[in-house]
Scaffold this motif. Sequence first.
Motif, short mmCIF file in Angstrom:
data_model
loop_
_atom_site.label_atom_id
_atom_site.label_comp_id
_atom_site.label_asym_id
_atom_site.label_seq_id
_atom_site.Cartn_x
_atom_site.Cartn_y
_atom_site.Cartn_z
N ALA A 127 0.85 -1.20 0.00
CA ALA A 127 0.00 0.00 0.00
C ALA A 127 0.88 1.24 0.00
CB ALA A 127 -0.90 0.01 1.23
N VAL A 153 -4.14 0.43 4.28
CA VAL A 153 -2.86 0.18 4.96
C VAL A 153 -2.98 -1.02 5.89
CG1 VAL A 153 -1.20 1.15 6.61
CG2 VAL A 153 -2.13 2.58 4.79
N LYS A 199 3.86 -1.64 3.39
CA LYS A 199 3.35 -0.28 3.25
C LYS A 199 4.47 0.73 3.15
CE LYS A 199 1.59 -2.52 6.59
NZ LYS A 199 0.44 -3.13 7.15
#
Length: 366
Positions: A129, A139, A145
């Motif tokens: 993400a 997230v 992430k």
Amino acid sequence: ERGEYRHYMQKEIFEQPRAVADTLESRIGPHGVLPNIFGVGGDELLAKVRGVHIIACGTSYHAGLVAKYWIEEYARLPVAVEVASEYRYREAVVPADTLFVAISQSGETADTLAAMRESRRRGYLGTLAICNVPESSVVREADLKLMTRAGPEIGVASTKAFTTQLAALALLTLRLAHERGLDETRYLALCEQLQSLPRMIEQALQLEPEIQALAEHFIPRHHALFLGRGVQFPVALEGSLKLKEISYIHAEAYPAGELKHGPLALVDEDMPVVAVAPNGPLLDKLKSNLQEVRARGGELIVFADKAAPMDGNPSRGSVLRVDAGGEFIAPAVFTVPLQLLSYHVAVLRGTDVDQPRNLAKSVTVE
Ligand code: M6R
């Protein structure tokens, strides 16, 4: 608080040097991209990647399109980019060891979230993400992430979210490129270029008075055409989306080579044509595309790289010089004058800049 600025959008445009610097902070240094910036197990997973699928909506989708040019050029990995609302309802083919990347400012866009959930079923190597809100659904549900650190974005039209997404995607590109054996000298030069991005954006912001003057030409217009080539085509798309969204002028973007395959028929003296002309191998091609516009009396507004050899002002229109700071970061730098152009056109037309009609900041329904 808006402070000295007239609108949140203007404030957020001017926050970009800071926002981009924050996004790069402690993630890249003189020796390259730092380890473990994508979360636990990130570097190990990224080392296995053999292809990338990027899913997003609106402006975030345009950031994904820029990343396709970058990752394919520097990391030599195949990349597919698709809007989330299409991806989720079709049977995409997922080759082995493909990374799924979702890009979203809010992390709550319904289509992007649904696409990410759907991707679980499709056998990806993992999900990453790129998002601006740490506690968001996108997230929470991703394996890896990389947060953009734009800070809250209030204006419905996305500005600093976009350039920080580009900064994050540039880090991803460099990590993948290094892993895939990009020449070390070239790698370090690209890292250095990326670190100069906040400074180059700062310089581009200085063009505001000239752009404000140019914006006057758009007040009575109903249509505008945006042209770019290569990695600047997504920048043209983003410029046209900004103009549509806040000034309600119908705008379309084309890769300049497509002009004669249709849209040239629209060009007359009432059609302003905005072109992004960075220096590089495609400059001469773009110039001949612009010649086609000029020959039909179209008004040309060209944002040209300082280093690009261009003739003076066209008979109708203007050439504005932008210091792109290098081929890699050029799309992020050229975005800034286009944001300023839309902003000032909208102000002059008296629209509700921060809250354009019919739109919501975060699209949490399908
Ligand atoms: O929050 P997201 O990045 O997922 O939002 C995606 C789009 O809705 C968003 O970028 C939209 O296109 C903007 N209003 C464009 O300025």
